[in-house]
Structures are given as C-alpha cells and as structure tokens.
Design an enzyme around this catalytic site. Sequence first.
Site, PDB file in Angstrom:
ATOM      1  N   GLY A  77      -3.393   0.957   8.704  1.00  0.00           N
ATOM      2  CA  GLY A  77      -4.070  -0.096   9.465  1.00  0.00           C
ATOM      3  C   GLY A  77      -5.446   0.333   9.930  1.00  0.00           C
ATOM      4  O   GLY A  77      -5.599   1.366  10.578  1.00  0.00           O
ATOM      5  N   GLY A 103      -7.516  -1.408  11.957  1.00  0.00           N
ATOM      6  CA  GLY A 103      -7.957  -2.172  13.121  1.00  0.00           C
ATOM      7  C   GLY A 103      -8.503  -1.234  14.187  1.00  0.00           C
ATOM      8  O   GLY A 103      -8.873  -0.096  13.900  1.00  0.00           O
ATOM      9  N   GLU A 158     -11.457 -20.648  23.326  1.00  0.00           N
ATOM     10  CA  GLU A 158     -12.767 -20.343  22.742  1.00  0.00           C
ATOM     11  C   GLU A 158     -13.036 -21.224  21.525  1.00  0.00           C
ATOM     12  O   GLU A 158     -14.141 -21.746  21.339  1.00  0.00           O
ATOM     13  CB  GLU A 158     -12.842 -18.854  22.382  1.00  0.00           C
ATOM     14  CG  GLU A 158     -12.729 -17.992  23.639  1.00  0.00           C
ATOM     15  CD  GLU A 158     -12.985 -16.506  23.406  1.00  0.00           C
ATOM     16  OE1 GLU A 158     -12.648 -16.007  22.334  1.00  0.00           O
ATOM     17  OE2 GLU A 158     -13.528 -15.869  24.331  1.00  0.00           O
ATOM     18  N   ASP A 179      -1.279  -3.755  18.551  1.00  0.00           N
ATOM     19  CA  ASP A 179      -0.527  -4.977  18.835  1.00  0.00           C
ATOM     20  C   ASP A 179       0.960  -4.887  18.510  1.00  0.00           C
ATOM     21  O   ASP A 179       1.718  -5.770  18.902  1.00  0.00           O
ATOM     22  CB  ASP A 179      -1.125  -6.159  18.047  1.00  0.00           C
ATOM     23  CG  ASP A 179      -2.460  -6.599  18.632  1.00  0.00           C
ATOM     24  OD1 ASP A 179      -2.904  -5.987  19.621  1.00  0.00           O
ATOM     25  OD2 ASP A 179      -3.048  -7.562  18.109  1.00  0.00           O
ATOM     26  N   ALA A 204      -8.252  -5.472  22.015  1.00  0.00           N
ATOM     27  CA  ALA A 204      -8.971  -4.390  21.355  1.00  0.00           C
ATOM     28  C   ALA A 204      -9.072  -3.119  22.219  1.00  0.00           C
ATOM     29  O   ALA A 204      -8.811  -2.013  21.718  1.00  0.00           O
ATOM     30  CB  ALA A 204     -10.364  -4.869  20.933  1.00  0.00           C
TER      31      ALA A 204
END
Lengths: 429, 429
Positions: free
Chosen positions: B15, B17, B176, B307, B323
Amino acid sequence: MAATEKNVSRVLIIGGGFAGLECARTLAGDSRFSVTLVDRTNHHLFQPLLYQVATASLAAPDIARSIRQILEDAENVTVLMDEITAIDPVKKTAEGKSGHHFEYDYLLLAVGARTSYFGKTEWAENTLALKSLADAQAVRRTVLSNLERAELTDDEAERKRLMTVAIVGGGPTGVELSGAFADLVHRSLRSNFRRIDTSKLRVVLIEGSARVLEAFDEDQSEYTRQRLKEIGVEVWTGMRVDDVKKGVLHFTDGTVLESEAIIWAAGVEAQPLTAMLGVPLADRGGRITPQADLSLPCMPDIFVAGDIVRMKDADDKPVPGLAPAASQMGRHIAKILKREKDRPGGQRDPFYYLDKGFMAIIGKNHAVVKAGKLKMRGILAWFAWLFIHIAFLIGFRNRLSVLLGWAFAYIRDNPEARIIVNPPGTKVQ
Amino acid sequence: MAATEKNVSRVLIIGGGFAGLECARTLAGDSRFSVTLVDRTNHHLFQPLLYQVATASLAAPDIARSIRQILEDAENVTVLMDEITAIDPVKKTAEGKSGHHFEYDYLLLAVGARTSYFGKTEWAENTLALKSLADAQAVRRTVLSNLERAELTDDEAERKRLMTVAIVGGGPTGVELSGAFADLVHRSLRSNFRRIDTSKLRVVLIEGSARVLEAFDEDQSEYTRQRLKEIGVEVWTGMRVDDVKKGVLHFTDGTVLESEAIIWAAGVEAQPLTAMLGVPLADRGGRITPQADLSLPCMPDIFVAGDIVRMKDADDKPVPGLAPAASQMGRHIAKILKREKDRPGGQRDPFYYLDKGFMAIIGKNHAVVKAGKLKMRGILAWFAWLFIHIAFLIGFRNRLSVLLGWAFAYIRDNPEARIIVNPPGTKVQ
C-alpha cells in the site's frame, strides 16, 4: 436552435476544432446570426501539444478547454454535445445521435481528421493512435504500465518487448513523440526503477519514405535524424510496414519488430461525415475540394474548413492540415457571411492561405522551423516553438499552468504527470 | 526483492497511501533495510482533495504523484506495481497477481479502505464512489455529461433527472462535494448553457443520522447545514436509504428521489486483504485491532497501519481514518524497526496518536475546523484549511499548480478542468 427571427440566419457549425471555433468566435455578438456549434466532445483540443499528454509532461486539462467556457460570453452561440449522424443538404437539416434535430440556413462542416490505416482497419486494434485526449492517455498508460510490468517480470524476452516503443510515421507527430519518449525514459525515469535500466528502452521511429519530416527541407530532415539519434531514438527510414499483429510489426523486407507499444502516426483521413454531402471526394482520404470561397459547388450555403479540405494555395502548394490553416478558413467563412448581410448579392472573396510555416520539436531543447524562406534549427528554433505554442494556447490558466509545468520539467528533468489513472483494460463507467 | 544480505532485513510494505509511504520514507537511506513497496496503482493519491477532481477544479496529476518518483532517491526502496492476492504469515511470503513472489522479514499491511455498501453490493452498480482517481473522473464525467444531455433533451422529466445530483453520506466527503458542486453549477456554469438554467440544478445531500459532520460539535453541524443551504444545497438529514435502483433512490419513509448522478459517500470498510492474516477482525468493516505497537498479536513481524486499523487513542476516542493518523502510524512502525536494529531485544514503544483535528470546507470560502479544544468556522477556518492542504501536498509542481488553479478559479469563479475525456460507457484500452 431558436426559432428563426426575421433576418436572423441560423448557422450550424459541426466541429469545435480550430476552424469551427474560429468561425463561431468571429460571428459571436453579431445578432444577425444564431449560431449552433456541435461537437462529439465537450472540449476544444490544442492538438499540437497532444504528444506532451502522451509523454506525461502535461495533464489533459492543460491542453483542452470546455467549448462552452470559451464561448460563454457569446450569447448568440449555442454549444451542444452531440454526434451528427446525417445531413440533408436539400432540406437543410441534420440529425444528432441523441435524437436532436437541427435546422440551418448555413452549414460549416469542420469535423477534422482521424487516424488512417490505409484501408487496413484491423491494424487499429493492434496499435495506439494519437488524435484525441483519450488516445493520448492510452499511450501514456500503456508505456508507463509496460515499464511497471518490465520491472516485475523475470522473463527476458517479455521484458524486451515491454521495453520497446515503436512509433510508425516520421512526420512532426512521430518526431515529437519519439523525442519526448527518449527524454522521458532515458533521462527522467532513470533513477525510478531498481530492476530494469530504463536507459535501455528502445524508441524506434519508423518512416516508409527516405527521410523524416518530408514537409521540411532535406538538410532539416538530416539534422532531425542526427538529433534524434543523439538523444537515443533509433530512426528507421525506408521501412514499409507490411502487417501489424498484436505486439509485432512486420516489414516488407522481412524485418520483424516486437513491441508492446506500437503507436500509429502514419497518416490521417477526413472524418467520414464528408461522404454525406453528396459531392465527389477529392482523394481516398475522404477530403473535399471546395470552391475558392470554401463553399461547395452548387451549394453556396454549405462550407467546409480545416483538415477535411484539400486545396492549393496561391503558390500552387497544398494547404497543410495545420491549426493556422484551419483558423484562417473558419475566420474567412464567418467574414463572408457577415459581408453578405452588409451587402446582399455581392461577390464572395476567395480564401488565401497565409503560410505561417511548419515547426517540430526534437527532444528537450532543439527544434526545426520552416516558414517561407526562413529556416531555423537548434535552440533558437526551440524558443520560437515555445513562444508560438504558449501564445496560441487558449485560456489563461492553461497557458500559465503549461508554462510552469514545462519550466519545472525542464529545470528538474522531471515531468510530473506520470500517473496511470485507469489500469489497461478497465471499463470507464 | 534482492537476496538477503547479512543483517539486512527485508521489509514488505503493501500500500502506497499515507501510512505505507511514510514508513518507506522513514526507512529510506538506512542500508540495514531492503524495502519493497507494492501498490495496485503507480501513484500516491492525496485523497483529501479528490473531491476537487470530481468537481472539475483540479486535474488528476495535480493531486497524484508517481510513487517511484517520490522515492527515486531512496536506493534501498524498490517500488513495484502489483496486486497482492495472498499472504502466508508462516512462510513469510506474499504472492502478486502478476505472478511475482515476495519474501519478507517484516510486513506492513497498509492497504486502506474502500467504499462500503453495508452488504448491499448491488448498490455499487447504481452509484458512483469517490475513493480513486478513476472514481473522481467518473463523477466529473457523469455530472458534466448529464448537463450536456439536459441541454439537448426536450423531455422535461428526463431533464429533471439529469439535473439532480444526489450525494449519500453527510461526512466531510459529502459536505465538501455537495458544496463544490453547488458552486460549480450555480455560479461557474451559469453563463455556459443556453437552453437550461444550471442554477436550477438540485444538489441533494443525504444523511441517515440527525446531523451532518457527526465527528464535529453540534453547533458546527448546524453552521454547516446553514451554509450549505445558503449556497443552494438541499440537506436531507434523518433520511435512510432503503434501496438504490438505476437512477432512483428509495428511502425508508417512502420518499423517492430520481437522479442520474447518485454518489455514494456513506461509508468505508477495510480492503479485503485484512482477512488473510489469520487474525480475528475487529468489526464488520474488516478492520483489525493491533497490539499497542501496531503489530499483530503473536506476530511481531507483521504490522498494520492506516484506515484498516481500529484502535483507541490515549483519551479512549477512536483514532480516525485520516491522513495524519496514517502517516503517524507509518512513521512509528519504521522507528520501531530502526530501534530494534540499534538495540536488539528492547521493548517496543506503543503508538500514540497526536490529534491534528478535523476540517471540512463548505463551498467557496467557508470551512469548519475542530482540533482538540480549538474550534473555528467561516473564512478563517477556510484559510486554515487552504494552508494545511497546500502544505501537505506532495511535490512542488503539484503544490504550485494547485495553488494557481485555485487562485484563478477563486478570482474568476471559473474552474478550468471541465473536460470529459472518455464519454460515458467507453472502454479504456
């Protein structure tokens, strides 16, 4: 289209490229015209920079802009996204794929060119084209994904196929694309991989005739070949493609080239809509030769412009399929229409092409320019190329964003748009 | 992966991320580790700005960067694009979809979350998600194409369906996204169309519980609802979705909402790889509760981060799927590995989450911020949001390009990325 008011002429423009857009812009704000511009996509594309999206230097929105956005202040212009499937020159109507029905007093057909496979349509499946944003993203995705696969595999033969980019067609597109790829893989990506050496990636530019950039002078072609060689492009001239199989190019002399990224930039032909006007086509590429004023013989209400036109300029040389020629044609037609409103029944002016020349960029900081008797090459030509392309990019943000992107990429040898959004084979919802 | 040298530990990170990347960066340059980072895509995605790609403010490369490019100077890190399909915690191996075989001494699983439909997987087909770049482009393509179709059609009912955007889920993403869509259609696109009035486009934000932004305080939720209403978003709270058909939302109270653009932002769950580690999952979302040091019980060589982790912080509040939390975890794990090289056999430090707070932007120049006891809202909160997001964007060109894009869009109310690259339904080659 709004109902016809008295003395308001309905102008239908098919195609939002340089010709169609320039015609619409010239008619904008003139309330004697109700203009409808139809395009299959929602954006005007700055095609001269398409190869930079393919080579990960620019993002798609940098070189494309919503047509509605460009024309938002033109209240007499309606933009519709639709694909025209039929034109009836007698009834003066057109039909859209969406079912929408169009009526016009004047028609401008400016649908542009598409990739030509010279009758071998099956070759399209085994090659990548470079005419649309989607094409450019497919080229980028394929070359970057091939490198990822090459980094993973332990099979030498597969790795070799994955690390060969073959570009068929030695015109400006092929030259610019091969130069940019050589820069990308041999310089920028060098420190990105651990298992493969990207400086070993082969970029092969294939041209059937004896030299690249045939529209330029011979010494410029030779210069281009030298420069391409220096930055690591293999230039194969006089090599004719005999067959294209999946991952393999076969040449007439028996040579075979294996590559998982075959890009076809060998020719263009008119979009097939030209065949619907009921006039004879001027060549096998489906182009049309109009009257001197750009209207069709016996059909003064129908005009053609841009890449679908085959005609000669005042010097008896063919008008090239370039953005400046298309823009000039679009503007000329709009002026004819305006003039006829001012002085009905007057004589129409013939179209004169003002030759702005040709240019092609070769790798990082060299280019060749030919404009009339003016010939340039090297870094000066590169600056001329840069200046002209930036100046003609539509839209302020685009221009600045592109300039910044280039500046950073130039200084750091590091183009930033190296992302694969959709892995190969995925379906767009 | 390179052969094990003496005292060099092979670290496999799955991953790219925030968690995986931060772990790799912290281990970069430390020759005691040979790191392999595997991701299904070739880019690290700045997810907090994904909604801006969906709403045509930013281009995809603005918020995504090639993972290899980020780590190009880290010579002890190899990046591979592959999808891990199996993990064997006993043999300490993993298998890639490409056929590649991975061996490790330490494993970090940081595969992140995917959209959750709460067991109703068939709803996925009738909705759009917002987790990847491809998702964001699909949302943009759908909403822009719907407007084009609405401009073409003469069918009032169809036009109404096409001019309704339904967003399910009143968390930060939904808030948003709905605010940005309201700004786009009600302000920016207003003068772009001639036949439809885009200010009539409905943006409906749907939340099952009593208020939006549940992670914030009640007065902030109320403020958000008011602001959204002012800019033209319909906020439906306490509305539970019962079924999702093609183009139709059915609610438990019998209400029906027709929309050709239903965006699902109602929940996330861990990527399914977590089920392969042989440890009990902590919830129906497939998350894992690790030991205090983020390793798995009885498997000190396997860590989880980001996550997919379900754990509580020092104040007994859940560590959020944000994040900053993911980055902190990635760094913590890298530090544990380094410390164990320095002092073998020492005690491992537990992970402490440093709460950086929450923020959500509401339309053009308002936001809400909650960080510990600090609460902000309005334009000041918006500046805080802007500053933090720009500061954390990886890559210099991206940061400047995004900032410029925003500045122009802000001044001129005119986002520039309004292009539809692939018309809906096309297949990506």
